[in-house]
Design a protein around this motif. Structure first.
Motif, short mmCIF file in Angstrom:
data_model
loop_
_atom_site.label_atom_id
_atom_site.label_comp_id
_atom_site.label_asym_id
_atom_site.label_seq_id
_atom_site.Cartn_x
_atom_site.Cartn_y
_atom_site.Cartn_z
N HIS A 1 -9.24 -14.26 -4.35
CA HIS A 1 -10.60 -14.86 -3.89
C HIS A 1 -10.41 -16.35 -3.63
CE1 HIS A 1 -12.43 -11.40 -5.52
NE2 HIS A 1 -12.05 -11.48 -6.74
N LEU A 2 -9.33 -17.04 -4.03
CA LEU A 2 -9.19 -18.45 -3.69
C LEU A 2 -8.05 -18.83 -2.39
CD1 LEU A 2 -9.72 -20.42 -6.87
CD2 LEU A 2 -11.43 -19.99 -5.23
N SER A 3 -7.60 -17.59 -1.69
CA SER A 3 -6.56 -17.84 -0.92
C SER A 3 -6.84 -18.93 0.20
CB SER A 3 -6.26 -16.57 -0.21
OG SER A 3 -7.45 -15.90 0.40
N VAL A 4 -8.19 -18.79 0.75
CA VAL A 4 -8.72 -19.92 1.83
C VAL A 4 -8.16 -21.13 1.03
CG1 VAL A 4 -10.24 -20.76 3.06
CG2 VAL A 4 -10.04 -18.31 2.79
N ALA A 5 -8.73 -21.48 -0.25
CA ALA A 5 -8.43 -22.72 -0.87
C ALA A 5 -6.85 -23.21 -0.54
CB ALA A 5 -8.73 -22.76 -2.10
N SER A 6 -6.01 -22.27 -0.77
CA SER A 6 -4.67 -22.55 -0.64
C SER A 6 -4.20 -23.10 0.82
CB SER A 6 -3.73 -21.54 -1.24
OG SER A 6 -3.78 -20.37 -0.20
N ILE B 1 -0.77 -8.36 -6.12
CA ILE B 1 0.04 -7.40 -5.72
C ILE B 1 -0.13 -6.28 -6.50
CG2 ILE B 1 2.67 -7.00 -5.90
CD1 ILE B 1 3.25 -9.90 -5.44
N ASP B 2 -0.38 -5.14 -5.99
CA ASP B 2 -0.80 -3.99 -6.69
C ASP B 2 0.30 -3.42 -7.22
OD1 ASP B 2 0.00 -2.41 -4.60
OD2 ASP B 2 -1.74 -1.98 -3.45
N GLU B 3 0.21 -2.13 -7.88
CA GLU B 3 1.03 -1.31 -8.57
C GLU B 3 2.31 -0.66 -7.43
OE1 GLU B 3 -2.68 1.09 -7.94
OE2 GLU B 3 -2.00 -0.84 -8.80
N CYS C 1 -0.52 -21.41 -8.51
CA CYS C 1 0.33 -19.99 -7.87
C CYS C 1 1.11 -19.26 -8.83
CB CYS C 1 1.20 -20.86 -6.80
SG CYS C 1 0.44 -21.32 -5.37
N LEU C 2 1.46 -19.61 -9.71
CA LEU C 2 2.22 -18.87 -10.67
C LEU C 2 1.20 -18.13 -11.40
CD1 LEU C 2 4.84 -21.46 -11.92
CD2 LEU C 2 5.35 -19.50 -10.42
N SER C 3 0.44 -18.76 -11.90
CA SER C 3 -0.82 -18.11 -12.59
C SER C 3 -1.44 -16.99 -12.06
CB SER C 3 -1.78 -19.29 -13.20
OG SER C 3 -2.51 -19.37 -12.11
N SER C 4 -1.33 -17.03 -10.62
CA SER C 4 -2.06 -16.07 -9.64
C SER C 4 -1.44 -14.62 -9.99
CB SER C 4 -1.94 -16.38 -8.30
OG SER C 4 -2.70 -17.56 -7.95
N VAL C 5 -0.23 -14.51 -10.34
CA VAL C 5 0.43 -13.41 -10.91
C VAL C 5 -0.60 -12.26 -11.90
CG1 VAL C 5 2.51 -12.22 -11.93
CG2 VAL C 5 2.62 -14.05 -10.60
N TYR C 6 -1.26 -13.25 -12.67
CA TYR C 6 -2.03 -12.67 -13.71
C TYR C 6 -3.51 -12.70 -13.36
CZ TYR C 6 2.29 -13.23 -16.32
OH TYR C 6 3.71 -13.03 -16.71
N THR C 7 -3.82 -13.97 -12.87
CA THR C 7 -5.30 -14.43 -12.50
C THR C 7 -5.98 -13.88 -11.14
OG1 THR C 7 -4.90 -16.47 -11.49
CG2 THR C 7 -5.31 -16.33 -13.95
N LYS C 8 -4.84 -13.65 -10.35
CA LYS C 8 -5.11 -12.81 -8.78
C LYS C 8 -6.07 -13.97 -8.10
CE LYS C 8 -4.64 -8.42 -10.54
NZ LYS C 8 -5.17 -6.94 -10.76
#
Length: 217
Positions: free
Chosen positions: A47-52, A37-39, A25-32
């Motif tokens: 892409h892996l939101s369903v997995a969460s 979260i856009d500018e 989750c924390l790495s998603s800030v960079y890996t998405k």
């Protein structure tokens, strides 16, 4: 996690899985991976939101299973309540997967938290935390509402202090749990078992027939 026995394999697996999930989750800030979260500060799913969400659903099932095991001796109504809370949470997760707007996520989470709070109050008001049999408070409620003749069988544990002093309080707790389980097995469907003190127990029998009471004793 609070419903899994500490030190058990399930508890360890959940701990490790939660650590891995937190890192992702924390790495998603960079890996998405889970979210983007856009500018402009706009949130969207990765892409892996369903997995969460799938992970949350699996955790919910683990929680339900552990709780049903922990409260295996509770009456059917409480078991249905445990399953209902878990199923409603699973429905909320499915809704969030189908609709990514914040309103459903907040509504689903809030509704489940309220249900869980009600469930906790229901359980804690009726069941002893250690033994998972009925507690003194519920004993008072039940006896006040009884109108017909009933029988009370009282037990206590001899030597509990000696066990605590010589073997430790963990051994004493184990003794209390064992006695509670034995009394519950002995009472069967004929009586309800309550822990009304540290080492004091009561079996409440809604009957006064001698043969039934003798059989329980």
């Amino acid at each position: 996690m609070c419903s899994c026995t500490k030190g058990s394999k399930v508890y360890k697996v959940v701990i490790v899985a939660q650590i891995i999930y937190t890192i992702l989750c924390l790495s998603s800030v960079y890996t998405k991976l889970f979210f983007v979260i856009d500018e402009n500060g706009k949130y969207s799913r990765g892409h892996l939101s369903v997995a969460s969400f799938a992970y949350a659903g699996v955790l919910e099932l683990v929680w339900m299973t552990c709780l049903l095991i922990e409260y295996k001796n509770v009456v059917l109504k409480e078991k249905i309540l445990i399953i209902s809370v878990a199923l409603i949470e699973l429905v909320a997760i499915v809704i969030q997967v189908m609709d990514s707007t914040y309103k459903y996520s907040i509504l689903g989470s809030s509704f489940v938290l309220i249900l869980f709070y009600i469930f906790q109050i229901e359980i804690e008001c009726k069941y002893d935390k250690m033994t998972k049999i009925f507690n003194q408070r519920y004993y008072s409620i039940v006896t006040e509402s009884l109108t017909n003749n009933y029988s009370v069988i009282v037990f206590d544990i001899n030597g509990l202090k000696a066990v605590n002093d010589t073997l430790g309080h963990e051994a004493g707790d184990k003794l209390i749990k064992s006695v509670a389980e034995s009394l519950q097995n002995g009472a069967g469907e004929s009586g309800s078992v309550f822990r009304i003190g540290g080492d004091e127990f009561v079996i409440l029998v809604k009957d006064t027939k001698k043969e039934i009471l003798d059989n329980i004793v």
